[in-house]
Design a protein around this motif. Structure first.
Motif, mmCIF file in Angstrom:
data_model
loop_
_atom_site.group_PDB
_atom_site.id
_atom_site.type_symbol
_atom_site.label_atom_id
_atom_site.label_comp_id
_atom_site.label_asym_id
_atom_site.label_seq_id
_atom_site.Cartn_x
_atom_site.Cartn_y
_atom_site.Cartn_z
ATOM 1 N N LEU A 1 87.467 -34.489 9.409
ATOM 2 C CA LEU A 1 88.822 -35.045 9.392
ATOM 3 C C LEU A 1 89.887 -33.955 9.513
ATOM 4 C CD1 LEU A 1 88.477 -37.866 6.721
ATOM 5 C CD2 LEU A 1 88.728 -38.118 9.203
ATOM 6 N N ILE A 2 89.650 -32.814 8.862
ATOM 7 C CA ILE A 2 90.581 -31.683 8.987
ATOM 8 C C ILE A 2 90.620 -31.188 10.430
ATOM 9 C CG2 ILE A 2 90.942 -29.254 8.354
ATOM 10 C CD1 ILE A 2 89.943 -30.058 5.522
ATOM 11 N N LEU A 3 89.457 -31.091 11.064
ATOM 12 C CA LEU A 3 89.391 -30.658 12.460
ATOM 13 C C LEU A 3 90.099 -31.675 13.364
ATOM 14 C CD1 LEU A 3 88.304 -28.482 14.374
ATOM 15 C CD2 LEU A 3 86.195 -29.810 14.526
ATOM 16 N N ILE B 1 97.574 -32.286 15.668
ATOM 17 C CA ILE B 1 98.752 -31.416 15.549
ATOM 18 C C ILE B 1 98.942 -30.594 16.825
ATOM 19 C CG2 ILE B 1 99.669 -29.375 14.353
ATOM 20 C CD1 ILE B 1 98.403 -30.609 11.767
ATOM 21 N N VAL B 2 97.856 -30.037 17.352
ATOM 22 C CA VAL B 2 97.938 -29.248 18.590
ATOM 23 C C VAL B 2 98.417 -30.138 19.733
ATOM 24 C CG1 VAL B 2 96.593 -27.948 20.291
ATOM 25 C CG2 VAL B 2 96.221 -27.560 17.844
ATOM 26 N N PHE B 3 97.880 -31.345 19.842
ATOM 27 C CA PHE B 3 98.317 -32.288 20.873
ATOM 28 C C PHE B 3 99.820 -32.525 20.774
ATOM 29 C CE2 PHE B 3 99.401 -36.430 22.477
ATOM 30 C CZ PHE B 3 98.680 -36.540 23.658
ATOM 31 N N VAL B 4 100.302 -32.759 19.566
ATOM 32 C CA VAL B 4 101.732 -33.020 19.356
ATOM 33 C C VAL B 4 102.570 -31.812 19.773
ATOM 34 C CG1 VAL B 4 103.492 -33.442 17.590
ATOM 35 C CG2 VAL B 4 101.385 -34.785 17.594
ATOM 36 N N PHE B 5 102.131 -30.608 19.438
ATOM 37 C CA PHE B 5 102.865 -29.403 19.845
ATOM 38 C C PHE B 5 102.985 -29.334 21.364
ATOM 39 C CE2 PHE B 5 102.946 -27.811 15.629
ATOM 40 C CZ PHE B 5 103.708 -26.649 15.610
ATOM 41 N N GLY C 1 92.509 -31.090 21.385
ATOM 42 C CA GLY C 1 93.895 -31.555 21.429
ATOM 43 C C GLY C 1 94.667 -30.968 22.591
ATOM 44 N N ALA C 2 94.430 -29.686 22.875
ATOM 45 C CA ALA C 2 95.133 -29.024 23.975
ATOM 46 C C ALA C 2 94.714 -29.589 25.327
ATOM 47 C CB ALA C 2 94.878 -27.519 23.919
ATOM 48 N N ILE C 3 93.418 -29.792 25.511
ATOM 49 C CA ILE C 3 92.938 -30.342 26.781
ATOM 50 C C ILE C 3 93.463 -31.767 26.972
ATOM 51 C CG2 ILE C 3 90.877 -31.174 27.994
ATOM 52 C CD1 ILE C 3 89.423 -28.680 26.899
ATOM 53 N N LEU C 4 93.408 -32.570 25.922
ATOM 54 C CA LEU C 4 93.934 -33.939 26.029
ATOM 55 C C LEU C 4 95.415 -33.941 26.365
ATOM 56 C CD1 LEU C 4 92.121 -35.771 23.102
ATOM 57 C CD2 LEU C 4 91.782 -36.114 25.560
ATOM 58 N N GLY D 1 88.747 -22.780 23.068
ATOM 59 C CA GLY D 1 89.004 -23.673 21.942
ATOM 60 C C GLY D 1 88.028 -24.834 21.879
ATOM 61 N N LEU D 2 87.673 -25.372 23.033
ATOM 62 C CA LEU D 2 86.695 -26.454 23.085
ATOM 63 C C LEU D 2 85.333 -25.971 22.602
ATOM 64 C CD1 LEU D 2 86.029 -29.359 23.865
ATOM 65 C CD2 LEU D 2 85.571 -28.533 26.185
#
Length: 90
Positions: A9-11, A17-21, A52-55, A76-77
């Motif tokens: 869940l933390i991951l 959060i990364v996606f939102v940034f 998150g970054a890739i998405l 990161g992946l």
């Protein structure tokens, strides 16, 4: 809830959060506002934020033309996959 589930869940939360940034930075770029520094976005992706970054790159079409972002996303992946493997193996 056991420790493994909490770690997953933390991951998941970190990747959200990364996606939102990335999405916020895309919005700021479109509206000529102050931007989030690239080194922040790259660091977030490498530090277990690859999913998150890739998405974000695919869904909001942000930072997809820069090779070093793709490299950070792949690293990161890989970090995400390794962490998930060790969390679930645990």
């Amino acid at each position: 809830m056991d420790v493994r589930m909490i770690a997953i869940l933390i991951l998941l939360l970190w990747n959200i959060i990364v996606f939102v940034f990335y999405a916020v930075d895309k919005y700021k770029a479109s509206h000529h506002l102050w931007r989030i520094p690239e080194k922040v976005l790259l660091t977030q992706a490498i530090l277990a934020g690859g999913i998150g970054a890739i998405l974000a790159g695919r869904l909001v079409h942000h930072k997809t033309r820069k090779w070093y972002f793709w490299a950070a996303w792949i690293v990161g992946l890989i970090v995400d996959i390794v962490l998930i493997y060790f969390i679930l193996k645990g």
